[in-house]
Design a protein around this motif. Sequence first.
Motif: not given
Length: 399
Positions: A255-275
């Motif tokens: 719910g209220v934490g959805y935006n932040t959680n998805q944002a952190r997943i997106a940034i964390g999945s990028g690694g060093l050089y990104g997808a």
Amino acid sequence: MAIRKRFFVSRYAPDRGPVGRLTARDSVLRRLDWPMLLSALTLSLVGALLVWSATRGRTELNQGDPYYFLFRHLLNTGIGLVLMIGTIWLGHRTLRGAVPVLYGLSVLLILAVLTPLGATINGAHAWIVIGGGFSLQPSEFVKITIILIMAMLLASKVDAGDQLHPDHGTVAKALVLAALPMGIVMLMPDLGSVMVMAVIVLGVLLASGASNRWVLGLIGAGVGGAVLVTALGMLDEYQLNRFAAFANPELDPAGVGYNTNQARIAIGSGGLYGAGLFKGHQTTGQFVPEQQTDFIFTVAGEELGFVGAGLILVLLGVVLWRACRIARETTELYGTVVAAGIIAWFAFQSFENIGMTLGIMPVAGLPLPFVSYGGSSMFAVWVAIGLLQSIKAQRPMTA
């Protein structure tokens, strides 16, 4: 306090001599701060690619045209550059005489938001819909007029040689004039913009040489005001929920934490050089809400990785570094205070925007300067760059 007073006495004493004028040989182009200008332009162009990646598949937003947001972002950037050129051409000293008029117009604009002309977007009643798909967020321009009106008041007697630093009466008047539009913006409510304005006021006071008692009093008033606003229920439920989610990320992850959680997943999945650009799973899957505006940094983190996201931070750092040099080297307090207000604005808003995507700051609905999609924000930041460039171009050359 004594050190800060000596700093202002040494720089703004009336016997420093008149400010030099530009000549044909000493052209404006030669005196522009090109590292700042090129860094800001690069940020806007990188932002165009990130906005395009975030929106090209969003048919519910782009009206079936994958290039819709790309072209509009580039158009906003172009208009912003025109506004910057106009600001440099007029000059910050010429605009100084028009500051009361600009301040009055900005107050009228934010008052118009509270009338039937206003519209609610993303929970904040902070917009004026013009028509044809265009909207205006007056609070972005209020940031500029607060800087200008406070700088005009705080520097008037110092630049005239009558005082070494602003007196208490002048500081009080400047704070009242800043508080008026901030109070109106709070009624919308647009808490994110009010936070930025409060930091701007603090930065302006620090740069002006005002007594430390005013600075400490302002910080105390800010804390007390936050408690009072919360106690009186002036914040909407979604704003309170954002702070609750920040304090406890596991409170409501769906719910209220959805935006932040998805944002952190997106940034964390990028690694060093990104997808790779256009290849981020979180971005193409549309898991992160408002990704072209408030959460644009998640696109950089996922698709460009640590290197690409780090480049954005470096470019923002260059803009701030050059702005600090301009503030330090100008020979008039007015220019220093204007530059300091812009520095406080850019620095805090960048930190808040990036911080909320990493979960270290609460979600406040603030765009990333130069990078996020949004016409009002883009126009305002480029006008600010124009003010900085004018301050640098119109200062006397050193021997």
